[in-house]
Structure formats: structure tokens, C-alpha cells
Design an enzyme around this catalytic site. Structure first.
Site, PDB file in Angstrom:
ATOM      1  N   GLY A   1       0.821  -1.203   0.000  1.00  0.00           N
ATOM      2  CA  GLY A   1       0.000   0.000   0.000  1.00  0.00           C
ATOM      3  C   GLY A   1       0.854   1.251   0.000  1.00  0.00           C
ATOM      4  O   GLY A   1       1.833   1.330   0.736  1.00  0.00           O
ATOM      5  N   CYS A   2       0.508   2.197  -0.850  1.00  0.00           N
ATOM      6  CA  CYS A   2       1.192   3.489  -0.868  1.00  0.00           C
ATOM      7  C   CYS A   2       0.181   4.575  -0.523  1.00  0.00           C
ATOM      8  O   CYS A   2      -1.029   4.332  -0.560  1.00  0.00           O
ATOM      9  CB  CYS A   2       1.824   3.751  -2.232  1.00  0.00           C
ATOM     10  SG  CYS A   2       0.645   3.853  -3.591  1.00  0.00           S
TER      11      CYS A   2
END
Length: 683
Positions: free
Chosen positions: A11-12
Site C-alpha cells: 500500500g502506498c
């Protein structure tokens, strides 16, 4: 169920590019090593490819490559490596992370077994699914309503028109509070709509959800002169109901678009999230909402007219409806429906302005709802204070705490009392709440704040009468609750068989003096506590012809007999002590014997009560699986737990090893003989 060697979460912050680049790199690196992998992504569209409990349990190692919360606590105990998403963007870097994870050490005591099966989830009913989505919106909305409503109500402390710069009571600070409160209240419907949509379609549904909510409060703008659609015109909003319709519409439109765009390559996931979903969903939802604005406005007005008609029918009908709904499930869907309706009417009232018919009706309705929500916890407080002997210590403490919960408009504190006896406690709560609601309407009370209980009394019009209405409802309900508990308590005071009054006195006249003369000195030499007592087992506390359906029924009988004999002051507290001991490990022994024991401050003197059931008590775990025929129950005051308790328990346990003792107690139907036999072993 498929198992994976490696599981991962990526996840960014934006959830567009790096999230999926890391996923691809990890998958390729795992393939090069001949390993299976599943990667959960936390992107702009929400969580995809979500890991299940059994997949987490069955994995050899975990890789977390994320710059946001991915709930890594789920992987506690597993060999794991956790880095930023930028550390997993190449196949080489991802491969090193996998190698590190496999080499890491896990905690075998925390990690679950690899063979854990997925929990079987029951298919939810359509009604429950709809309710779940609706409540997601309502829960997010209510905080805006509370903040906005209370701030608006506080502004009235300076005067009803203190926000108006042309009024004599104008105050600039009050005006600012009114502005802030009004903004928060105006967000009510858009937030409701957006989070219903988010519950259905996750993050992408927020955009069309907010738009649908704004349209619901503004309506379709029409030019007054031309009668045509005009962005500069004015429309008729359709408020609360429109927000609900818009939320569900937006959520399911996103689900539809996900299917439509499912053929688009994964490399374009970012394009879908940032462009296609918001653009297409907003256009579709917006056009539909504007198209149905006319019918929805009519429905909304019809609902308002219906509620107004209930009010015109008199306070009894409206108050009864409000009270029953609020107390029916105390924080559940029916309660929330009543409260949400109250907050909607309050929002409409505050928008209409002080002095209008809409304001008077909305604030009166809100006052009735608040009264109905406050009463149930206060009923329990009244009951545990007035009828203390009929409640356990745990219930008494909870009832006292409910004074605070009820006074601050938190109904849920009464739920534990209702779940123990839904009938008749639920009707009692509904009656008490209805009385408070009816009187609130009758007393013409107006509450411009949607929450806070007695904390908002300074802004409540006719506040003293409101408090009086609530207290009357709480006292009536409390009296009925105590009456029920008294009846229940007396019903459980199971009388001894008719043969006992004849046999016991006779045995007592012959045996008791003998026991006192012979046995007491020995007991005095051994037992420090209560040394003056002749016997622990009194003839009148031996019951030889009982018939119990279960272990708990037998223990309840003993608890009530202890109170009846003056050994204890609270049967519920004694029962809880018995059950707490059984929860630690069964007191069932062998050959039909059990030695339940209770240690409690509610027990005033150490004693033994014996009950016999010739047919056997089933459901009581014993060492040999046989039903219990004889229960020798030990009752010990809390202060003597480490002295008397241990001495008596050890002696009873030792006696049960004696075959002659077991045969005598189990075979006898004479209470005096059983008492004498047991007392002889307690010296």
C-alpha cells in the site's frame, strides 16, 4: 482451500501506482523461487485480494511493503519483514524481502496452526445487508449532528436571535457558534449518503455519495421566471430520505462500474481509480438524483405530514410510538430509526428558524426522543437501589453506573438487564420511555440539541418539566422492575419437601445434643474460625428428596436456601460465586458426588448445605461421567477464603475417598444421619 508459502500486503499513500508495482514484483520474485504467494493490495479502490484467516495461518512468512496502515497486527507471531513500499518495487528487491521473511523467526505460541479452516460465514439476509450499509452512514452522520446541534443550541444561551446582527440580543460570539453549528448540521445528509455508499462500494463510492447527498439537500434548481432547469435557480431539497436513496444508488453504481471496467488491464488500475470511477459514477448518480428530485421531494413532504399528523393526534399516540421505538432494542436498528428521525427533524427545525411551526415540532420531537433514550438506564438505577436484595452485586454496580450513562443520553447501559429477562423487562422499559415521551410532548418541552442528556439542560425550553417527565417514567418503570425481581426471587425460594418438617425436629431433638456434647470439642480444637459453632452441617440445611433438571438449577436452589437460612444476604452473588468456580474447573467428583463451593462477601457465615437427587443431576461434568446424586456445597465468607474454606474443602475431599462415607451419605434418606456423618468428618 488454497495455501500460500508467502503472503504479503502492499500500500502506498495514494494507492495508485506503487501499490500494484510492489504486488507484481513480489509475485515474480516468488515465482522465481518456486514459491506460491498471495498479495493483498490497499489501493485507491480499497482493499483487494483480501487475505483470509486460514491463508494467514497457513503461510510460512509475511512481507509487508506499505507506507500506510494495512492492519499488520493480523500477522502477529508469523515470520515477517515490514518495509516501505519503495523497498519492493523491483523483482530483485522483492526477492530479498522474501528471503529475509523466510529466515525470520516467528512466535509459535502466537501463530495459528496451518490447518485452520476458514470460518463459515452465514449468508446475510438482504435486510441485514441493507441495515449494515445504512448504519455505516448513520454512525458517521451522527457525530456531525451532535457537534452541529449542540453548538447551535449553545448559541441560544445569548438569546434566541443572538446570531442576528439586527436583533437587540445580538452577540458576535453566539453568531460564530451558530455559523459553525449550521455548517456541521448541513453536512449531515451528504455524510450520510457518502458513507452508505462507501460501505457498499468502498472508497471510490465516496465521491458520488457526497454529490448525491448535496443534491438531496439542494434539489433540482429551477429558474423562477422561465420555469426551466437553471444552475442559478432554486430547488426543493428532499433531505434525509434523499440522502439514503443517494447513498445506496452511489454504492451500487460503483459495483456496476467495477464489472464494466473489469476487462481493463491491471496496469491501468490507477486510471480507473483516479479518473473513470469518479467521473462516470458522479455523472450517473447526479443525473438520476436530479431526475427523481420531484417525486422524492413529494415523498419527503408526505413523511413530514405523517409525523405532523401523529403530533396533531395528541401526545399519547406520538409519545407512545417514540417511547416504544427507543426502548425496544436500546441502540439497535429500531432505536436508531427513531433517533435518526429525531435528528433529521431537528435539522429541519434549526434551518426553519426559531418561532416557526417547523422549529416547534422538530425540537419537541427531539426532546421526546431524548427523554425516551434516557429513561431505560435510569430505571435500572432506581431498581438496584430500591430493590437491592433482589440483584446481584454485579447488577447493582452496573445499575449505579447507569445513572451516569442515562443522564448523558446513553441507552445501551440497560441492555444487560433486558437480555437476562426480555419478558417482562422489555415491556417495562418501553412503558417507562413512553410515559416520559408523552409527558415531554404534553409539557411542551423543546430541545434544540440532539444529544448530551442533562448536560444540555441550559438550552432546553421547559427544562425542569423535561426532567420531571423523565423521572416519572424512570420511577414507574423502576417500581415495575423491582416488583418483577421480587416475584422472581421469591419464586426461586424453592420450599423443602413436606416430609422434612416432621423428620427434622425429631432428629434434632435426639441427635443435636449428642453431636454438641461429643463432636464440638474436637471441632473447637481444629477449626479456628467459628469455633463456637457446634456443627457446620445443620439438619435443616440437608435436603434429601430434590429433583433438579440441571447443575445450575441445583446451585440456584442452594443459593436461595442460603439466603433463607440467614447464611447469605444475596442469592445472585452466591450463585455467581458458584458459577465462577465451576468456570475454573468442574467440582463434579466420582460416583455421583460433587463439592461445589462459593466464596463471597455476600456469605455471612461459613456453612455446608447438602442436596440429594436420587435420579441424578445431568449436565454436571464429573470425573467418571456419572450424574451427580449428592452435592455437598461449601459456603465461605470472603474474609475466610484462605482458612475455613481450605480446611473444610480438604476434609470433604478426604472423606469422599472413604467408601463407607460415600455409601452412608448416598444411601441415606435421613437428613439427621447425613448431617451427623459429614460433621464427623469435619473435625
Amino acid at each position: 482451500m488454497a495455501k500460500f508459502d508467502i503472503i504479503a500486503a502492499t500500500g502506498c499513500p495514494t494507492g495508485i501506482a506503487h501499490t500494484f508495482m510492489a504486488k507484481e514484483a513480489l509475485e515474480k520474485a516468488a515465482a522465481e523461487r518456486g514459491l506460491t504467494i498471495k498479495v493483498e493490495t490497499h489501493g485507491q479502490v480499497g482493499v483487494e485480494n483480501e487475505l483470509t484467516k486460514s491463508e494467514i495461518a497457513g503461510a510460512k512468512a509475511v512481507v509487508v511493503a506499505a507506507d500506510k496502515d494495512v492492519q499488520a497486527e493480523r500477522f502477529a507471531g508469523k515470520p515477517m519483514v515490514s518495509v516501505g513500499v519503495s523497498k519492493a518495487l523491483s523483482v530483485e528487491a522483492a526477492g530479498k524481502l522474501i528471503d529475509r521473511a523466510l529466515a525470520a523467526k516467528g512466535d509459535d505460541t502466537v501463530a495459528a496452526a496451518a490447518d485452520v479452516e476458514d470460518e463459515v460465514e452465514e449468508k446475510e439476509s438482504i435486510g441485514h445487508v441493507i441495515y449494515k450499509h445504512l448504519m455505516n452512514g448513520v454512525s458517521h452522520m451522527l457525530v456531525f449532528v451532535v457537534a452541529g446541534g449542540v453548538l447551535t443550541a449553545i448559541s441560544f444561551l445569548w438569546g434566541i436571535t443572538s446570531f442576528d446582527s439586527t436583533a437587540a440580543d445580538y452577540n458576535s460570539f453566539a453568531a460564530m457558534l451558530k455559523i459553525i453549528g449550521g455548517i456541521a448540521m448541513n453536512l449531515m445528509v451528504p455524510v450520510l449518503s457518502a458513507y452508505i455508499a462507501e460501505s457498499i462500494g468502498k472508497r471510490p463510492a465516496l465521491v458520488p455519495g457526497f454529490v448525491a447527498g448535496m443534491i438531496a439537500i439542494q434539489g433540482l434548481p429551477v429558474n423562477a421566471e422561465t420555469g426551466m432547469i437553471d444552475a442559478g435557480g432554486a430547488g426543493v431539497g428532499f433531505g434525509f430520505l434523499g440522502g439514503i436513496v443517494g447513498g445506496f444508488l452511489a454504492g451500487y453504481v460503483i459495483l456496476l462500474l467495477e464489472k464494466v471496467f473489469s476487462k481493463i488491464p491491471a496496469s491501468l488500475n490507477g486510471l480507473k481509480a483516479i479518473f473513470l470511477y469518479p467521473l462516470c459514477s458522479t455523472a450517473i448518480v447526479g443525473l438520476v438524483m436530479l431526475g427523481i428530485s420531484g417525486p422524492m421531494a413529494a415523498i419527503n413532504q408526505g413523511m413530514m405530514d405523517f409525523l405532523q399528523s401523529l403530533g396533531n393526534s395528541g401526545p399519547v399516540i406520538l409519545g407512545l410510538a417514540i417511547g416504544c421505538m427507543c426502548a425496544f432494542d436500546m441502540g439497535g436498528p429500531v432505536n436508531k430509526a427513531a433517533y435518526a428521525t429525531g435528528t433529521f427533524l431537528l435539522g429541519t427545525a434549526l434551518e426553519a428558524g426559531v418561532g416557526t411551526e417547523t422549529y416547534n415540532f422538530g425540537t419537541n420531537f427531539m426532546a421526546a426522543v431524548s427523554a425516551a433514550c434516557i429513561v431505560p438506564p435510569l430505571i435500572t438505577t432506581f431498581a438496584v437501589v430500591v430493590g437491592k436484595k433482589y440483584f446481584s452485586q454485579e447488577d447493582h454496580d452496573a445499575g449505579i453506573v447507569n445513572l451516569i450513562l442515562g443522564s448523558t443520553h446513553i441507552t445501551e447501559g440497560a441492555i444487560p438487564f433486558m437480555t437476562k429477562n426480555i419478558w417482562p423487562v422489555m415491556p417495562i422499559m418501553m412503558l417507562g420511555s413512553s410515559i416520559a415521551s408523552i409527558l415531554t410532548i404534553f409539557f411542551n418541552v423543546h430541545d434544540p440539541a440532539p444529544h448530551g442528556g442533562f448536560l444540555v439542560l441550559p438550552v432546553v425550553e421547559n427544562g425542569p418539566l423535561w426532567v420531571l417527565a423523565i423521572l416519572i417514567g424512570a420511577v414507574v418503570g423502576g417500581i415495575l422492575f423491582v416488583a418483577f425481581k421480587k416475584y422472581d426471587f421469591e419464586k426461586n425460594q424453592k420450599p423443602a419437601p413436606a416430609t422434612k418438617p416432621v423428620e427434622a425436629p425429631k432428629a434434632a431433638a435426639v441427635e443435636a445434643p449428642k453431636a454438641a456434647a461429643v463432636e464440638a470439642p474436637k471441632a473447637a480444637a481444629v477449626e479456628a474460625p467459628k469455633a463456637e459453632a457446634a456443627d457446620f452441617v445443620k439438619v435443616e440445611n440437608v435436603f434429601v428428596a430434590e429433583d433438579f433438571a440441571s447443575r445450575d438449577e441445583a446451585l440456584s436452589f442452594v443459593s436461595n436456601q442460603a439466603v433463607k437460612a440467614g447464611i447469605a444476604s444475596d442469592a445472585d452473588a452466591v450463585m455467581n460465586a458458584f458459577l465462577a468456580r465451576e468456570a475454573e474447573g468442574t467440582t463434579g467428583m466420582m460416583e455421583g458426588f460433587a463439592i461445589p463451593h462459593a466464596k463471597s462477601d455476600a456469605i455471612t457465615e461459613a456453612a455446608v448445605i447438602v442436596v440429594k437427587d436420587e435420579s441424578g443431576v445431568t449436565g454436571w461434568d464429573t470425573m467418571d461421567g456419572a450424574p451427580v446424586n449428592v452435592a455437598i456445597a461449601l459456603l465461605i465468607p470472603g474474609a475466610q477464603a484462605g482458612t475455613t474454606h481450605l480446611k473444610i474443602l480438604s476434609k470433604v475431599a478426604e472423606a469422599l475417598m472413604d467408601e463407607d462415607f460415600r455409601a452412608t451419605v448416598k444411601g441415606s434418606t435421613d437428613a439427621a444421619e447425613i448431617a451427623k456423618t459429614i460433621n464427623a468428618r469435619l473435625v
